[in-house]
Scaffold this active site. Structure first.
Site, PDB file in Angstrom:
ATOM      1  N   ILE A  15       0.848  -1.201   0.000  1.00  0.00           N
ATOM      2  CA  ILE A  15       0.000   0.000   0.000  1.00  0.00           C
ATOM      3  C   ILE A  15       0.884   1.252   0.000  1.00  0.00           C
ATOM      4  CG2 ILE A  15      -1.904   1.194   1.147  1.00  0.00           C
ATOM      5  CD1 ILE A  15      -2.538  -1.508   2.558  1.00  0.00           C
ATOM      6  N   ASP A  61      14.782   1.350  10.387  1.00  0.00           N
ATOM      7  CA  ASP A  61      13.718   0.721  11.160  1.00  0.00           C
ATOM      8  C   ASP A  61      12.951   1.784  11.940  1.00  0.00           C
ATOM      9  OD1 ASP A  61      12.364  -0.809  13.354  1.00  0.00           O
ATOM     10  OD2 ASP A  61      13.459  -2.465  12.403  1.00  0.00           O
ATOM     11  N   SER A 127      -7.180  -0.904  10.566  1.00  0.00           N
ATOM     12  CA  SER A 127      -7.798  -2.025   9.857  1.00  0.00           C
ATOM     13  C   SER A 127      -9.223  -2.226  10.336  1.00  0.00           C
ATOM     14  CB  SER A 127      -6.970  -3.283  10.152  1.00  0.00           C
ATOM     15  OG  SER A 127      -7.662  -4.436   9.741  1.00  0.00           O
ATOM     16  N   TYR A 152      -2.181  -9.364  15.861  1.00  0.00           N
ATOM     17  CA  TYR A 152      -2.136  -8.341  14.820  1.00  0.00           C
ATOM     18  C   TYR A 152      -3.255  -7.317  15.034  1.00  0.00           C
ATOM     19  CZ  TYR A 152      -2.930  -5.913  10.465  1.00  0.00           C
ATOM     20  OH  TYR A 152      -3.147  -4.918   9.551  1.00  0.00           O
ATOM     21  N   LYS A 156      -3.221  -3.171  16.312  1.00  0.00           N
ATOM     22  CA  LYS A 156      -3.849  -2.018  15.641  1.00  0.00           C
ATOM     23  C   LYS A 156      -4.762  -1.270  16.623  1.00  0.00           C
ATOM     24  CE  LYS A 156      -2.035  -2.382  11.575  1.00  0.00           C
ATOM     25  NZ  LYS A 156      -1.079  -1.360  11.131  1.00  0.00           N
ATOM     26  N   ASN A 182     -10.488  -4.546   2.477  1.00  0.00           N
ATOM     27  CA  ASN A 182      -9.569  -5.515   1.849  1.00  0.00           C
ATOM     28  C   ASN A 182      -8.960  -4.936   0.571  1.00  0.00           C
ATOM     29  OD1 ASN A 182     -11.284  -7.149   3.709  1.00  0.00           O
ATOM     30  ND2 ASN A 182     -10.046  -8.815   2.893  1.00  0.00           N
TER      31      ASN A 182
HETATM   32  P1  NAD Z   1       3.515  -4.494   3.497  1.00  0.00           P
HETATM   33  O1  NAD Z   1       4.115  -5.567   4.342  1.00  0.00           O
HETATM   34  O2  NAD Z   1       3.593  -4.629   2.035  1.00  0.00           O
HETATM   35  O3  NAD Z   1       4.094  -3.075   3.926  1.00  0.00           O
HETATM   36  C1  NAD Z   1       4.626  -2.804   5.192  1.00  0.00           C
HETATM   37  C2  NAD Z   1       5.990  -2.198   4.992  1.00  0.00           C
HETATM   38  O4  NAD Z   1       6.564  -1.893   6.250  1.00  0.00           O
HETATM   39  C3  NAD Z   1       6.970  -3.122   4.273  1.00  0.00           C
HETATM   40  O5  NAD Z   1       7.568  -2.418   3.217  1.00  0.00           O
HETATM   41  C4  NAD Z   1       7.982  -3.481   5.346  1.00  0.00           C
HETATM   42  O6  NAD Z   1       9.272  -3.714   4.797  1.00  0.00           O
HETATM   43  C5  NAD Z   1       7.925  -2.267   6.233  1.00  0.00           C
HETATM   44  N1  NAD Z   1       8.307  -2.510   7.624  1.00  0.00           N
HETATM   45  C6  NAD Z   1       7.913  -3.511   8.428  1.00  0.00           C
HETATM   46  N2  NAD Z   1       8.463  -3.365   9.642  1.00  0.00           N
HETATM   47  C7  NAD Z   1       9.224  -2.243   9.603  1.00  0.00           C
HETATM   48  C8  NAD Z   1      10.018  -1.564  10.552  1.00  0.00           C
HETATM   49  N3  NAD Z   1      10.160  -2.041  11.795  1.00  0.00           N
HETATM   50  N4  NAD Z   1      10.633  -0.443  10.173  1.00  0.00           N
HETATM   51  C9  NAD Z   1      10.501   0.046   8.922  1.00  0.00           C
HETATM   52  N5  NAD Z   1       9.766  -0.563   7.979  1.00  0.00           N
HETATM   53  C10 NAD Z   1       9.131  -1.694   8.318  1.00  0.00           C
HETATM   54  O7  NAD Z   1       1.987  -4.363   3.972  1.00  0.00           O
HETATM   55  P2  NAD Z   1       0.807  -3.489   3.364  1.00  0.00           P
HETATM   56  O8  NAD Z   1      -0.252  -4.417   2.923  1.00  0.00           O
HETATM   57  O9  NAD Z   1       1.333  -2.479   2.427  1.00  0.00           O
HETATM   58  O10 NAD Z   1       0.284  -2.808   4.700  1.00  0.00           O
HETATM   59  C11 NAD Z   1       0.678  -1.506   5.077  1.00  0.00           C
HETATM   60  C12 NAD Z   1       0.025  -1.150   6.389  1.00  0.00           C
HETATM   61  O11 NAD Z   1      -1.385  -1.239   6.263  1.00  0.00           O
HETATM   62  C13 NAD Z   1       0.394  -2.097   7.541  1.00  0.00           C
HETATM   63  O12 NAD Z   1       0.500  -1.341   8.720  1.00  0.00           O
HETATM   64  C14 NAD Z   1      -0.783  -3.019   7.615  1.00  0.00           C
HETATM   65  O13 NAD Z   1      -0.944  -3.560   8.892  1.00  0.00           O
HETATM   66  C15 NAD Z   1      -1.926  -2.085   7.255  1.00  0.00           C
HETATM   67  N6  NAD Z   1      -3.101  -2.778   6.722  1.00  0.00           N
HETATM   68  C16 NAD Z   1      -2.962  -3.586   5.629  1.00  0.00           C
HETATM   69  C17 NAD Z   1      -4.082  -4.258   5.137  1.00  0.00           C
HETATM   70  C18 NAD Z   1      -3.966  -5.197   3.964  1.00  0.00           C
HETATM   71  O14 NAD Z   1      -4.898  -5.966   3.731  1.00  0.00           O
HETATM   72  N7  NAD Z   1      -2.883  -5.170   3.188  1.00  0.00           N
HETATM   73  C19 NAD Z   1      -5.321  -4.075   5.746  1.00  0.00           C
HETATM   74  C20 NAD Z   1      -5.420  -3.244   6.856  1.00  0.00           C
HETATM   75  C21 NAD Z   1      -4.298  -2.586   7.333  1.00  0.00           C
HETATM   76  C1  WQD Z   2     -10.400 -13.046   2.260  1.00  0.00           C
HETATM   77  C2  WQD Z   2     -11.340 -14.225   2.142  1.00  0.00           C
HETATM   78  C3  WQD Z   2     -10.662 -16.156   3.402  1.00  0.00           C
HETATM   79  C4  WQD Z   2      -7.076 -17.082   1.127  1.00  0.00           C
HETATM   80  C5  WQD Z   2      -6.955 -10.121   6.222  1.00  0.00           C
HETATM   81  C6  WQD Z   2      -6.685  -9.726   7.657  1.00  0.00           C
HETATM   82  C7  WQD Z   2      -7.163  -8.320   7.898  1.00  0.00           C
HETATM   83  C8  WQD Z   2      -6.537  -7.386   6.897  1.00  0.00           C
HETATM   84  C9  WQD Z   2      -6.746  -7.852   5.481  1.00  0.00           C
HETATM   85  C10 WQD Z   2      -4.414  -6.509   7.175  1.00  0.00           C
HETATM   86  C11 WQD Z   2     -11.559 -14.942   3.477  1.00  0.00           C
HETATM   87  C12 WQD Z   2     -10.659 -16.443   1.918  1.00  0.00           C
HETATM   88  C13 WQD Z   2      -8.222 -16.474   1.577  1.00  0.00           C
HETATM   89  C14 WQD Z   2      -7.149 -18.376   0.541  1.00  0.00           C
HETATM   90  C15 WQD Z   2      -9.528 -18.352   0.882  1.00  0.00           C
HETATM   91  N1  WQD Z   2      -5.140  -7.391   7.127  1.00  0.00           N
HETATM   92  N2  WQD Z   2      -9.441 -17.114   1.450  1.00  0.00           N
HETATM   93  N3  WQD Z   2      -8.389 -18.955   0.439  1.00  0.00           N
HETATM   94  O1  WQD Z   2      -8.969 -12.471   6.081  1.00  0.00           O
HETATM   95  O2  WQD Z   2     -10.535 -10.732   5.123  1.00  0.00           O
HETATM   96  O3  WQD Z   2      -8.357 -10.051   5.986  1.00  0.00           O
HETATM   97  O4  WQD Z   2      -6.321  -9.217   5.337  1.00  0.00           O
HETATM   98  O5  WQD Z   2      -3.385  -6.159   7.266  1.00  0.00           O
HETATM   99  O6  WQD Z   2      -6.826  -7.962   9.207  1.00  0.00           O
HETATM  100  O7  WQD Z   2      -7.367 -10.615   8.519  1.00  0.00           O
HETATM  101  O8  WQD Z   2      -8.435 -11.303   3.882  1.00  0.00           O
HETATM  102  O9  WQD Z   2      -7.532 -12.040   1.717  1.00  0.00           O
HETATM  103  O10 WQD Z   2      -6.906 -13.318   3.808  1.00  0.00           O
HETATM  104  O11 WQD Z   2      -9.219 -13.467   2.938  1.00  0.00           O
HETATM  105  O12 WQD Z   2     -10.620 -18.937   0.779  1.00  0.00           O
HETATM  106  O13 WQD Z   2      -6.136 -18.972   0.156  1.00  0.00           O
HETATM  107  O14 WQD Z   2     -10.733 -15.195   1.281  1.00  0.00           O
HETATM  108  O15 WQD Z   2     -11.152 -17.258   4.110  1.00  0.00           O
HETATM  109  O16 WQD Z   2     -12.886 -15.379   3.479  1.00  0.00           O
HETATM  110  P1  WQD Z   2      -9.150 -11.224   5.337  1.00  0.00           P
HETATM  111  P2  WQD Z   2      -7.914 -12.533   3.053  1.00  0.00           P
END
Ligand code: NAD
Ligand code: WQD
Length: 349
Positions: A15, A61, A127, A152, A156, A182
């Protein structure tokens, strides 16, 4: 138009890299701090290539106070967007200390360094998981945080609480808590996308790897939920819409206080609906089989996104077809993610 640069922690990640791109395109100057623990330098090189603009990258970091102090002393930072963190739910159950250290301690260290530097504008990656398992759908920002079911999610919720307390204690702070649903998809160029290490935990990267032939079949976790087709329902939004949501949230940071926003489409889709849409767009079969439910999964949730629309003027604009097409373009052009550049240089078309 800006009074300084935007610090993007975790800006090399999925992201963060798309948001860095959106910020550069909106005219901001960007400083990325990333430890590269779950990301590649190549993502940022591509952000610069797509935008034709340079950013500053600092490998470091977010828990390293010395590194942060140096960064703030060397760069005039207007606001911070804090993505850096660990995000694998299952891993957080196995390694809770690592998750609390990176996600909670990292956020607190960042805020301490910001305070010292006199920077009080922060956008935090939260999240939908903070609503907990018993919240009625759609989720609305006025609902209280619920009981989280894994470290996790708890990390948050803890950071959200700490930031609220900080705002209450010191009126100079302006904090946006963005609750993502998502995020899926990729930049339309096909050069930037999600590049999970090892076996993907999340649905879309898994489907895309099946389509491209890296994995034989998708395991669908559960077909006995109380949903229309028995599979789980989620609110999937395009990562570029999400990135633009951060640019919109920056505009609100002149007002002190805590600002909480859902970033989602407001529409739920089942696992099977997503699988079918991907197969249609990619014109590839997506073999799948059903297995038992994944522990901790909720049957169905989606956002009420109206507050973000009302107050930020933001809404998710890209539809399911675009999310699938962009994911597929990224996966096709980079079958092994950013490592494709090194391993399969001829496949980048
Ligand atoms: P990502 O793992 O691709 O990005 C996280 C980045 O943080 C990575 O580039 C990683 O190298 C860096 N990082 C981790 N620990 C670090 C540290 N101690 N110091 C500096 N850099 C560090 O994940 P993402 O999907 O891009 O998620 C970004 C943020 O959004 C995260 O905080 C995640 O929890 C949150 N989030 C993601 C989702 C999702 O579904 N992807 C959903 C809700 C919230
Ligand atoms: C979506 C749906 C699975 C993989 C997670 C974290 C949430 C947030 C986003 C952030 C679910 C199904 C998945 C597979 C499957 N995280 N699935 N087979 O669980 O909604 O959210 O990511 O940083 O906190 O919990 O997303 O993409 O894992 O799953 O059937 O191999 O797909 O059961 O119903 P989720 P997901």
């Amino acid at each position: 138009m800006q009074q300084g640069k935007i610090l993007v922690t975790g800006g090399a990640g999925y992201i963060g890299s798309h948001t860095a791109l959106a910020l550069l395109e909106a005219g901001y100057e960007v400083v990325v701090l990333d430890s590269l623990v779950n990301a590649s330098r190549e993502a940022l090189r591509r952000v610069e290539q797509i935008t034709g603009r340079a950013l500053t990258f600092i490998e470091g970091d977010v828990r390293d106070r010395v590194c942060l102090d140096r960064l703030f002393s060397e760069h005039p930072i207007h606001a911070v967007i804090h993505f850096a963190g660990l995000k694998a739910v299952g891993e957080s159950v196995a390694q809770p200390l690592a998750y609390y250290d990176t996600n909670v301690n990292g956020s607190l260290t960042l805020c301490q360094a910001m305070q010292q530097a006199g920077v009080f504008r922060l956008v935090f990656s939260s999240s939908a998981t903070v609503y907990g398992p018993n919240a009625p759908v759609p989720y609305h920002e006025s609902m209280p945080r619920g009981r989280t079911s894994n470290p996790y999610g708890t990390s948050k919720a803890m950071v959200e609480q700490a930031l609220e307390d900080l705002v209450n204690a010191d009126g100079r702070w302006s904090v946006s808590l963005l609750r993502y649903f998502n995020p899926i998809g990729a930049h339309p160029s096909g050069k930037l996308g999600e590049d999970p290490q090892g076996i993907p935990n999340n649905l879309l990267p898994y489907i895309a790897q099946v389509a491209v032939g890296r994995r034989p079949s998708l395991t669908v976790f559960g077909n006995d939920y109380a949903t229309a087709d028995g599979t789980c329902v989620r609110d999937y939004l395009h990562v570029m819409d999400l990135a633009e949501g951060h640019v919109s949230a920056l505009g609100r940071l002149h007002e002190p206080g805590t600002h909480v926003y859902n970033l989602g489409t407001g529409q739920g889709l089942s696992v099977l609906e997503v699988v079918e849409a991907f197969a249609r767009i990619s014109e590839r079969p997506i073999p799948y089989h059903f297995a038992s439910r994944r522990e901790g999964d909720l049957a169905a949730f989606w956002a009420d996104p109206q507050k973000a629309q009302r107050e930020l003027g933001w809404r998710a604009r890209r539809g399911l077809g675009e999310m699938m097409a962009d994911t597929w373009r990224w996966q096709r052009q980079n079958p092994n993610g950013y490592r494709s550049e090194i391993n399969t240089p001829s496949q980048g078309t």
